[in-house]
Design a protein around this motif. Structure first.
Motif, PDB file in Angstrom:
ATOM      1  N   TYR A   1      35.379 -37.561 -13.178  1.00 16.38           N
ATOM      2  CA  TYR A   1      34.554 -38.345 -12.762  1.00 16.38           C
ATOM      3  C   TYR A   1      34.304 -39.255 -14.283  1.00 16.38           C
ATOM      4  O   TYR A   1      34.110 -39.157 -15.149  1.00 16.38           O
ATOM      5  CB  TYR A   1      33.222 -37.937 -12.560  1.00 16.38           C
ATOM      6  CG  TYR A   1      33.162 -37.138 -11.255  1.00 16.38           C
ATOM      7  CD1 TYR A   1      33.019 -37.610  -9.950  1.00 16.38           C
ATOM      8  CD2 TYR A   1      33.509 -35.738 -11.525  1.00 16.38           C
ATOM      9  CE1 TYR A   1      33.112 -36.686  -8.973  1.00 16.38           C
ATOM     10  CE2 TYR A   1      33.469 -34.792 -10.464  1.00 16.38           C
ATOM     11  CZ  TYR A   1      33.132 -35.373  -9.135  1.00 16.38           C
ATOM     12  OH  TYR A   1      33.258 -34.355  -8.097  1.00 16.38           O
ATOM     13  N   VAL A   2      34.463 -40.910 -13.948  1.00 20.29           N
ATOM     14  CA  VAL A   2      34.480 -41.880 -14.944  1.00 20.29           C
ATOM     15  C   VAL A   2      33.606 -43.026 -14.392  1.00 20.29           C
ATOM     16  O   VAL A   2      33.605 -43.580 -13.482  1.00 20.29           O
ATOM     17  CB  VAL A   2      36.006 -42.432 -15.225  1.00 20.29           C
ATOM     18  CG1 VAL A   2      35.784 -43.423 -16.458  1.00 20.29           C
ATOM     19  CG2 VAL A   2      36.934 -41.046 -15.326  1.00 20.29           C
ATOM     20  N   VAL A   3      32.604 -43.303 -15.329  1.00 15.16           N
ATOM     21  CA  VAL A   3      31.669 -44.381 -15.171  1.00 15.16           C
ATOM     22  C   VAL A   3      32.330 -45.818 -15.613  1.00 15.16           C
ATOM     23  O   VAL A   3      32.678 -45.776 -16.939  1.00 15.16           O
ATOM     24  CB  VAL A   3      30.169 -44.005 -15.645  1.00 15.16           C
ATOM     25  CG1 VAL A   3      29.373 -45.370 -15.583  1.00 15.16           C
ATOM     26  CG2 VAL A   3      29.676 -42.850 -14.720  1.00 15.16           C
ATOM     27  N   ALA A   4      32.165 -46.768 -15.041  1.00 16.71           N
ATOM     28  CA  ALA A   4      32.288 -48.204 -15.519  1.00 16.71           C
ATOM     29  C   ALA A   4      31.327 -49.095 -14.712  1.00 16.71           C
ATOM     30  O   ALA A   4      31.151 -49.212 -13.714  1.00 16.71           O
ATOM     31  CB  ALA A   4      33.753 -48.601 -15.259  1.00 16.71           C
TER      32      ALA A   4
ATOM     33  N   LEU B   1      33.910 -43.510 -10.750  1.00 16.43           N
ATOM     34  CA  LEU B   1      35.207 -43.442 -10.001  1.00 16.43           C
ATOM     35  C   LEU B   1      35.546 -41.796  -9.978  1.00 16.43           C
ATOM     36  O   LEU B   1      35.507 -41.163 -11.100  1.00 16.43           O
ATOM     37  CB  LEU B   1      36.328 -44.017 -10.703  1.00 16.43           C
ATOM     38  CG  LEU B   1      36.608 -45.454 -10.544  1.00 16.43           C
ATOM     39  CD1 LEU B   1      35.150 -46.194 -10.807  1.00 16.43           C
ATOM     40  CD2 LEU B   1      37.745 -46.117 -11.191  1.00 16.43           C
ATOM     41  N   LYS B   2      36.002 -41.225  -8.898  1.00 24.88           N
ATOM     42  CA  LYS B   2      36.259 -39.990  -8.834  1.00 24.88           C
ATOM     43  C   LYS B   2      38.020 -39.745  -8.684  1.00 24.88           C
ATOM     44  O   LYS B   2      38.469 -40.671  -7.982  1.00 24.88           O
ATOM     45  CB  LYS B   2      35.530 -39.004  -7.714  1.00 24.88           C
ATOM     46  CG  LYS B   2      36.089 -37.739  -7.455  1.00 24.88           C
ATOM     47  CD  LYS B   2      35.541 -37.072  -6.091  1.00 24.88           C
ATOM     48  CE  LYS B   2      36.048 -37.306  -4.761  1.00 24.88           C
ATOM     49  NZ  LYS B   2      35.653 -36.778  -3.720  1.00 24.88           N
ATOM     50  N   LEU B   3      38.498 -39.200  -9.755  1.00 27.15           N
ATOM     51  CA  LEU B   3      39.840 -39.054 -10.046  1.00 27.15           C
ATOM     52  C   LEU B   3      40.551 -37.866  -9.718  1.00 27.15           C
ATOM     53  O   LEU B   3      40.059 -36.856 -10.066  1.00 27.15           O
ATOM     54  CB  LEU B   3      40.218 -39.821 -11.512  1.00 27.15           C
ATOM     55  CG  LEU B   3      39.398 -41.092 -11.875  1.00 27.15           C
ATOM     56  CD1 LEU B   3      39.852 -41.518 -13.389  1.00 27.15           C
ATOM     57  CD2 LEU B   3      39.932 -42.043 -10.967  1.00 27.15           C
ATOM     58  N   ASP B   4      41.841 -37.989  -9.141  1.00 26.96           N
ATOM     59  CA  ASP B   4      42.695 -36.729  -9.318  1.00 26.96           C
ATOM     60  C   ASP B   4      43.039 -36.443 -10.559  1.00 26.96           C
ATOM     61  O   ASP B   4      43.622 -37.044 -11.438  1.00 26.96           O
ATOM     62  CB  ASP B   4      43.885 -36.829  -8.337  1.00 26.96           C
ATOM     63  CG  ASP B   4      44.657 -35.749  -8.236  1.00 26.96           C
ATOM     64  OD1 ASP B   4      45.278 -35.092  -9.173  1.00 26.96           O
ATOM     65  OD2 ASP B   4      44.521 -35.122  -7.068  1.00 26.96           O
TER      66      ASP B   4
ATOM     67  N   GLN C   1      40.253 -41.395  -5.902  1.00 24.33           N
ATOM     68  CA  GLN C   1      39.957 -40.903  -4.538  1.00 24.33           C
ATOM     69  C   GLN C   1      38.785 -41.295  -3.974  1.00 24.33           C
ATOM     70  O   GLN C   1      38.695 -41.341  -2.762  1.00 24.33           O
ATOM     71  CB  GLN C   1      40.108 -39.269  -4.762  1.00 24.33           C
ATOM     72  CG  GLN C   1      41.416 -38.752  -5.032  1.00 24.33           C
ATOM     73  CD  GLN C   1      41.407 -37.334  -4.962  1.00 24.33           C
ATOM     74  OE1 GLN C   1      40.441 -36.432  -4.978  1.00 24.33           O
ATOM     75  NE2 GLN C   1      42.655 -36.766  -4.885  1.00 24.33           N
ATOM     76  N   HIS C   2      37.814 -41.771  -4.849  1.00 24.34           N
ATOM     77  CA  HIS C   2      36.532 -42.182  -4.312  1.00 24.34           C
ATOM     78  C   HIS C   2      35.894 -43.152  -5.273  1.00 24.34           C
ATOM     79  O   HIS C   2      35.834 -42.760  -6.393  1.00 24.34           O
ATOM     80  CB  HIS C   2      35.799 -41.034  -3.837  1.00 24.34           C
ATOM     81  CG  HIS C   2      34.701 -41.462  -2.859  1.00 24.34           C
ATOM     82  ND1 HIS C   2      34.690 -40.980  -1.458  1.00 24.34           N
ATOM     83  CD2 HIS C   2      33.330 -42.124  -2.944  1.00 24.34           C
ATOM     84  CE1 HIS C   2      33.644 -41.323  -0.778  1.00 24.34           C
ATOM     85  NE2 HIS C   2      32.987 -42.146  -1.574  1.00 24.34           N
TER      86      HIS C   2
ATOM     87  N   ALA D   1      28.917 -34.310  -5.093  1.00 26.88           N
ATOM     88  CA  ALA D   1      30.415 -34.523  -5.678  1.00 26.88           C
ATOM     89  C   ALA D   1      31.330 -34.678  -4.993  1.00 26.88           C
ATOM     90  O   ALA D   1      32.066 -35.416  -5.452  1.00 26.88           O
ATOM     91  CB  ALA D   1      30.410 -33.548  -6.840  1.00 26.88           C
ATOM     92  N   ARG D   2      31.314 -34.385  -3.812  1.00 23.46           N
ATOM     93  CA  ARG D   2      32.676 -34.631  -2.961  1.00 23.46           C
ATOM     94  C   ARG D   2      32.396 -35.853  -2.149  1.00 23.46           C
ATOM     95  O   ARG D   2      33.373 -36.892  -2.064  1.00 23.46           O
ATOM     96  CB  ARG D   2      32.829 -33.427  -1.964  1.00 23.46           C
ATOM     97  CG  ARG D   2      33.175 -32.321  -2.727  1.00 23.46           C
ATOM     98  CD  ARG D   2      33.849 -31.207  -1.743  1.00 23.46           C
ATOM     99  NE  ARG D   2      34.253 -29.990  -2.829  1.00 23.46           N
ATOM    100  CZ  ARG D   2      33.601 -28.905  -2.899  1.00 23.46           C
ATOM    101  NH1 ARG D   2      32.268 -29.075  -2.455  1.00 23.46           N
ATOM    102  NH2 ARG D   2      34.132 -27.940  -3.510  1.00 23.46           N
TER     103      ARG D   2
END
Length: 394
Positions: free
Chosen positions: A68-71, A76-79, A86-87, A149-150
């Protein structure tokens, strides 16, 4: 191995899980194989790279299944294997930025802060001055929330007429803790950055405990913390530890420990002397580490439950701060990447005389190795090698 990091001025450190290191860089996130340094993926993310993290909260977290990355106002939820998005979770309130982030199982925690409250690399101002020195303001949030979280579905929110200090937000197995202030000057801060003199004015600061599952307020504890340069909150083993620095001829530190169950004060230490009167390199913002039932930081070591002093001291470190494992500490000694052993009462051994750790927490033990990205890139200090390096036990 050379990886493009370029983040002086006290950036977020990196995360490890399942053989992967996720490293924050200059408006990018890079994932590498922890054991051979191979780059697995890289994501460009404009306006994401927070600096002065010693007065803020990190912007990357790893869960069991995702990164999980914030901007700005998005998460952003990443693989984790590919970096594929992904989301996208939007900050719940329009016009606010996403501040604090953490994930615990299926719970994603966040906070809302004013637009551009975090100091972003390359965006206005002198980043050295905003991340080093005396009387630095803390980045604050106005609201806490918890999402699935999903799916991103909102589970609970906490909103009060207060500002919440981002460096104090911490999570235990059953609760969320933080420090908030209702001081009028703190509430009026237009940029969301609040001097600690305002945050702690007139007994306005208080520790709050919320239920992790429901967001319900469980207790509030007012405690005077006349701090000016740094403020932190940590939780472990049923204890909440408040800490930070002020000036009394020299820089001094105050620590106070509370029962996590009900907020009762257990012990306190005031005026722990740093031995330094003026500095722009980190004597003001040392963060304590809790290892088992002990508290360690640059200027003292104590029993977590009683406050009794322990016979452990560190050598030189200055700018940078330490990371810990169960048996060792990792940071600087005389500017170099070094390891300190609990068994040897703090004796330091250099990992490399030619590589300098970054200006905050940058030497991290995880996954059975020690890793140091090139967090000193861009620094003017006289160390010839700027590279990412990992060590394994002999």
């Amino acid at each position: 191995r050379r990886l493009r990091v370029e983040l002086p001025a006290r950036a977020s450190t990196y995360d490890y899980k399942n053989g992967k290191w996720v490293i924050p860089g200059a408006h990018r996130v890079t994932c590498v194989d922890a054991y051979n340094g191979a780059r697995l993926w890289q994501l460009r993310l404009p306006d994401s790279s927070r600096v002065g993290i010693n007065s803020d909260a990190g912007w990357i977290t790893l869960g069991e299944e995702h990164v999980y990355v914030v901007a700005q106002d998005k998460c952003l939820k990443l693989d984790p294997d590919t970096g594929v998005q992904q989301h996208v979770f939007q900050c719940p309130t329009k016009g606010m930025d996403w501040g604090y982030i953490a994930v615990d199982g299926n719970l994603l925690f966040g906070s809302e802060q004013k637009k551009d409250a975090s100091i972003i690399r390359g965006v206005g101002g002198n980043h050295w001055r905003t991340s080093h020195g005396d009387n630095r303001p803390v980045v604050t949030s106005r609201r806490l929330f918890c999402l699935n979280a999903r799916s991103g579905q909102e589970i609970w929110t906490y909103e009060a007429n207060s500002v919440i200090a981002n460096p104090t937000i911490c999570i235990s197995h059953d609760a969320v803790f933080f420090m908030e202030s209702q001081d009028p000057n703190a509430l009026r801060a237009r940029d969301g950055r609040v001097p600690l003199a305002a945050f702690t004015e007139g007994k306005s600061e208080q520790i709050v405990k919320l239920s992790k599952r429901s967001g319900k307020r469980l207790w509030t504890k007012q405690y005077d913390l006349d701090l000016r340069h740094s403020l932190y909150l940590s939780c472990a083993n049923g204890v909440i530890l408040a800490s930070g620095a002020r000036t009394d001829q020299n820089y001094v530190y105050d620590l106070a420990a509370f029962k996590a169950e009900n907020g009762t004060l257990i012990w306190s230490k005031a005026g722990i002397d740093s031995g330094k009167a003026n500095d722009s390199h980190g004597y003001q913002d040392k963060h304590p580490m809790i290892v088992g039932n002990s508290v360690y930081f640059k200027y003292g070591s104590f029993n977590l439950h009683t406050g009794d002093s322990l016979d452990f001291t560190f050598g030189s470190s200055n700018c940078s701060d330490f990371a810990a494992s169960s048996t060792h500490f990792f940071g600087r000694n005389q500017g170099c990447a070094s390891i300190y052993s609990l068994a040897d009462d703090g004796a330091a051994r250099r990992l490399s005389p030619a590589i300098r750790p970054g200006c905050y927490i940058s030497v991290i033990p995880a996954g059975g190795i020690i890793m140091l990205p090139a967090f000193s890139s861009g620094c003017t200090c006289d160390f010839p090698i700027q590279t990412t390096i990992a060590w394994q036990p002999q």
